[in-house]
Scaffold this motif. Structure first.
Motif, PDB file in Angstrom:
ATOM      1  N   GLU A 154       1.401   1.808  -3.569  1.00 20.86           N
ATOM      2  CA  GLU A 154       0.378   2.237  -4.139  1.00 20.86           C
ATOM      3  C   GLU A 154       0.431   3.867  -4.126  1.00 20.86           C
ATOM      4  OE1 GLU A 154      -4.306   1.473  -4.460  1.00 20.86           O
ATOM      5  OE2 GLU A 154      -2.883  -0.155  -3.688  1.00 20.86           O
ATOM      6  N   HIS A 155       0.585   4.157  -2.816  1.00 25.37           N
ATOM      7  CA  HIS A 155       0.494   5.555  -2.588  1.00 25.37           C
ATOM      8  C   HIS A 155       1.619   6.444  -3.077  1.00 25.37           C
ATOM      9  CE1 HIS A 155      -0.589   8.131   1.258  1.00 25.37           C
ATOM     10  NE2 HIS A 155       0.181   8.996   0.303  1.00 25.37           N
ATOM     11  N   ILE A 156       2.635   5.954  -3.080  1.00 24.14           N
ATOM     12  CA  ILE A 156       3.756   6.733  -3.738  1.00 24.14           C
ATOM     13  C   ILE A 156       3.772   6.614  -5.262  1.00 24.14           C
ATOM     14  CG2 ILE A 156       6.288   6.551  -4.352  1.00 24.14           C
ATOM     15  CD1 ILE A 156       6.707   5.616  -1.342  1.00 24.14           C
ATOM     16  N   LEU A 157       3.263   5.780  -5.860  1.00 23.74           N
ATOM     17  CA  LEU A 157       2.971   5.793  -7.432  1.00 23.74           C
ATOM     18  C   LEU A 157       1.958   6.790  -7.654  1.00 23.74           C
ATOM     19  CD1 LEU A 157       3.377   1.924  -8.414  1.00 23.74           C
ATOM     20  CD2 LEU A 157       4.898   3.688  -8.908  1.00 23.74           C
ATOM     21  N   ALA A 158       0.775   6.739  -6.777  1.00 21.39           N
ATOM     22  CA  ALA A 158      -0.312   7.609  -6.983  1.00 21.39           C
ATOM     23  C   ALA A 158       0.323   9.069  -7.161  1.00 21.39           C
ATOM     24  CB  ALA A 158      -1.537   7.203  -6.164  1.00 21.39           C
ATOM     25  N   ARG A 159       1.183   9.321  -6.090  1.00 23.96           N
ATOM     26  CA  ARG A 159       1.455  10.814  -5.995  1.00 23.96           C
ATOM     27  C   ARG A 159       2.701  11.059  -7.041  1.00 23.96           C
ATOM     28  NH1 ARG A 159       3.850  10.760  -0.309  1.00 23.96           N
ATOM     29  NH2 ARG A 159       5.780   9.974  -1.227  1.00 23.96           N
ATOM     30  N   ILE A 160       3.317  10.157  -7.536  1.00 22.02           N
ATOM     31  CA  ILE A 160       4.354  10.314  -8.473  1.00 22.02           C
ATOM     32  C   ILE A 160       3.642  10.931  -9.799  1.00 22.02           C
ATOM     33  CG2 ILE A 160       6.198   9.552 -10.188  1.00 22.02           C
ATOM     34  CD1 ILE A 160       7.105   7.944  -7.852  1.00 22.02           C
ATOM     35  N   ALA A 161       2.461  10.111 -10.104  1.00 19.93           N
ATOM     36  CA  ALA A 161       1.596  10.062 -11.233  1.00 19.93           C
ATOM     37  C   ALA A 161       0.936  11.567 -11.092  1.00 19.93           C
ATOM     38  CB  ALA A 161       0.524   8.966 -11.383  1.00 19.93           C
ATOM     39  N   ALA A 162       0.457  11.936 -10.088  1.00 16.35           N
ATOM     40  CA  ALA A 162      -0.258  13.256  -9.720  1.00 16.35           C
ATOM     41  C   ALA A 162       0.863  14.188 -10.172  1.00 16.35           C
ATOM     42  CB  ALA A 162      -0.830  13.350  -8.371  1.00 16.35           C
ATOM     43  N   ASN A 163       2.134  14.137  -9.734  1.00 15.98           N
ATOM     44  CA  ASN A 163       2.881  15.211 -10.009  1.00 15.98           C
ATOM     45  C   ASN A 163       3.177  15.298 -11.497  1.00 15.98           C
ATOM     46  OD1 ASN A 163       3.191  16.014  -7.205  1.00 15.98           O
ATOM     47  ND2 ASN A 163       4.929  14.831  -6.673  1.00 15.98           N
ATOM     48  N   GLN A 169       0.726  -1.020  -0.012  1.00 13.88           N
ATOM     49  CA  GLN A 169       0.061  -0.064  -0.026  1.00 13.88           C
ATOM     50  C   GLN A 169       0.847   1.270  -0.068  1.00 13.88           C
ATOM     51  OE1 GLN A 169      -2.187  -1.032   3.560  1.00 13.88           O
ATOM     52  NE2 GLN A 169      -1.907   0.994   4.241  1.00 13.88           N
ATOM     53  N   ILE A 170       2.067   1.240   0.525  1.00 14.24           N
ATOM     54  CA  ILE A 170       2.835   2.432   0.444  1.00 14.24           C
ATOM     55  C   ILE A 170       3.266   2.584  -1.070  1.00 14.24           C
ATOM     56  CG2 ILE A 170       5.169   3.617   1.196  1.00 14.24           C
ATOM     57  CD1 ILE A 170       4.769   2.029   3.868  1.00 14.24           C
TER      58      ILE A 170
END
Ligand SMILES: Nc1ncnc2c1ncn2[C@@H]1O[C@H](COP(=O)(O)OP(=O)(O)OP(=O)(O)O)[C@@H](O)[C@H]1O
Length: 449
Positions: A324-333, A321-322
Motif C-alpha cells: 500500500e505504501h509503495i503504491l501510494a508513493r508511485i501514484a504520488a510520483n 501494508q508495504i
C-alpha cells in the motif's frame, strides 16, 4: 522576486525521466522548470534558479560543456550532475568542471532531493533567503510482524540516543529506508541526512567525498571542497555498504568516530564534526574482521548499537501494508490515483519468497503499474513482471531456501518457468515435463487465472 519563479532547473533529454523529476521536485516543495538540452537550459536559466539537476549524457552539447556555459551566465548556480552507472571518471570530470555534486543512475528520488537540499543549504550565502524546502515527513513505523515490532521499538530508542548505529540485513531489506526513519525520529530531523555509498567510488575519490579536499590537494583540485562529513554538519551521515570501505580509509574513519575530527585531503586544519554516523552492511562484517580486511577496532566503534533488519520472507505479515505504501508513493510520483489489487494478485505477491526483498517487491509494483491498463492490478499483471531468475540460478535458488513447503517450491518452480517461457503454456508444459492441462491446473491452484 516573484514567489512563483522557478528555482530549480531540470535538464534531461529523456521525457519520462524529465516528467518524473519535475513531479518529484514539486512534491519536495521546489518550483521546477525543465529543459531537454544544454542550449535550452542556458536559455531558461535566470537569477531565481538556485540549483540545476543536469544529465550528463545530453545530445549535442553534453553535460560537462553545459556546466561551463551555465556558469558563464550565473557563476554561483549550484549544479548536481546525474551520471551513468560506475562512471567514476566522468564524475571526477563533472566535479572538475564545476558541479557541486553528482549522483549515479539509477538513484532514489528521495536521495536526489536530499542532495539538492543539502547542497543548497551548505552553499547558502548568509544574506540569501533560500527557498530550500524544510519538509520533514513523519516516519511511519507500523507493522504487524512481531519481529518488526521489536525492531521498531529498538529504532525509537536508538533514535533518541546519539550513538553510532550499525544496520545489518540482506540487500533490499530497507537499511537505507530505516536509517532515514531513525534520522527523522531523532532530534536531528531538521538537519541534513547525507548518504555515502562506500563501493560506488574508487579509494581516492571516496576519501575526498567523505572528508573534502583543499585547493591544490591533487591535480585538478582547482577549488577547495567540503566533504560529506562537513555537509552532514550536525545532521546524520549514512555510510552504506561499510564492509567495502577500503582498508586505507579505515583508520581515518576510526579517528572521526573516536575524536570527532579530521583533516580535509591536503589540509592541515583540524575540522570538527558532530554528525551522527549510521552505517549499513549486507555482508558479515565479523567475518571480514576475521579475514583481516576490516579493522576490529573500527568494527567495535561502529557496532555500538546493531539493528538487524529481517528479510521480507520472514515478515510476510507486513507485505500488504508495504504494498500500500509503495503504491501510494508511485501514484504520488506519477501524479495519478493509486491502484488496488485483486484478491489473486495480492495472494500472488503474498506467496512469493522475495529473494530481493522490498526492493524486488517495489520493482515488481513499478512495472505492474506501468503496464496496467486500469487502476486495478490483476494476477496476470503481476505474473507478467515477477522477475525470472536465470536458468542457471533457478534450481539453486529454490532449493537453497530453507523452510519452504512443497507447495511453495512447486509454485516458485512453476512461476519461474512460466515467465521464462514468455508465458507460453505449451513451452512451460514441455520444460516441466507435464501436460498442458496440468499447466492450467497449476495456474488455478496458484491463483494465476
Ligand atoms: N517498510 C518499507 N515500506 C516501504 N518501502 C520500503 C520499506 N522498506 C524499504 N522500502 C523501499 O525498498 C527499497 C529498498 O530499500 P533500501 O534501499 O532501504 O534497502 P537496503 O537494505 O538499503 O538495500 P542495499 O543493501 O541494496 O543498499 C527502497 O526504495 C525503499 O524505499
Amino acid at each position: 522576486m516573484n514567489p512563483n519563479s522557478p528555482n530549480l532547473l531540470i535538464v534531461d533529454d529523456d521525457e519520462t525521466i524529465q516528467r518524473l523529476l519535475v513531479m518529484a521536485a514539486n512534491d519536495h516543495g521546489w518550483k521546477p522548470v525543465a529543459a531537454s538540452s544544454g542550449l535550452e537550459a542556458i536559455d531558461l536559466i535566470d537569477e531565481h534558479v538556485e540549483a540545476v539537476v543536469l544529465d550528463l549524457g545530453l545530445p549535442g552539447m553534453n553535460g560537462i560543456e553545459t556546466i561551463g556555459r551555465l556558469h558563464e551566465k550565473f557563476p554561483n548556480v549550484l549544479v548536481i550532475m546525474l551520471t551513468g552507472t560506475n562512471d567514476a571518471e566522468t564524475a571526477v570530470q563533472a566535479l572538475k568542471a564545476g558541479a557541486c555534486d553528482y549522483l549515479t543512475k539509477p538513484f532514489e528520488l528521495q536521495r536526489l532531493f536530499d542532495l539538492v537540499c543539502a547542497t543548497v543549504r551548505n552553499n547558502q550565502r548568509p544574506d540569501k533567503n533560500s527557498s530550500v524546502p524544510k519538509k520533514i515527513s513523519k516516519p511511519s513505523l507500523q507493522t504487524s510482524s512481531p519481529r518488526m515490532k521489536q525492531l521498531f521499538h529498538q529504532i525509537k530508542k536508538a533514535a533518541s540516543l546519539d550513538s553510532t548505529i550499525l544496520l545489518t540485513g540482506e540487500s533490499g531489506t530497507g537499511k537505507t529506508y530505516i536509517a532515514r526513519q531513525i534520522h527523522m525520529l531523532s532530534e536531528r530531523a531538521s538537519e541534513d541526512f547525507i548518504t555515502v555509498s562506500c563501493p560506488a567510488l574508487p579509494r581516492e575519490l571516496l576519501e575526498t567525498e567523505l572528508f573534502g579536499h583543499e585547493k591544490g590537494a591533487f591535480t585538478g583540485a582547482s577549488t577547495a571542497r567540503a566533504g560529506r562529513f562537513e555537509q552532514a554538519s550536525s545532521g546524520t551521515i549514512f555510510l552504506d555498504e561499510i564492509g567495502d570501505l577500503p582498508q586505507e580509509l579505515q583508520p581515518k574513519l576510526l579517528n572521526v568516530l573516536q575524536d570527532r575530527e579530521f583533516f580535509r585531503v591536503g589540509g592541515n586544519k583540524l575540522i570538527k564534526t558532530s554528525a551522527r554516523v549510521i552505517a549499513a552492511t549486507n555482508v558479515d562484517l565479523h567475518s571480514r574482521v576475521n579475514a583481516g580486511t576490516f579493522r576490529e577496532d573500527l568494527y567495535y566503534r561502529l557496532n555500538i548499537i546493531e539493528l538487524v533488519i529481517p528479510p521480507l520472507r520472514e515478515r510476510k505479515e507486513d507485505i500488504p501494508q508495504i504494498i500500500e505504501h509503495i503504491l501510494a508513493r508511485i501514484a504520488a510520483n506519477r501524479n495519478t490515483e493509486t491502484w488496488t489489487l485483486t484478491k489473486n494478485a495480492a495472494a500472488s505477491l503474498q506467496k512469493s519468497n522475495w529473494p530481493g526483498n522490498v526492493r524486488q517487491l517495489e520493482n515488481v509494483l513499478e512495472r505492474a503499474t506501468a503496464f496496467s491498463e486500469s487502476n486495478i492490478i490483476e494476477a496476470e499483471d503481476i505474473i507478467g513482471v515477477l522477475e525470472a531468475p536465470s536458468p542457471a540460478n533457478q534450481g539453486r535458488q529454490i532449493l537453497s531456501e530453507p523452510g519452504l513447503t512443497l507447495h511453495e517450491i512447486e509454485r516458485e518452480a512453476f512461476i519461474q518457468t512460466y515467465i521464462r517461457t514468455g508465458k507460453n503454456k505449451a513451452k512451460t508444459a514441455r520444460e516441466l515435463g507435464i501436460s498442458e492441462r496440468s499447466v492450467y491446473n497449476l495456474m488455478g491452484r496458484h491463483g494465476l487465472k
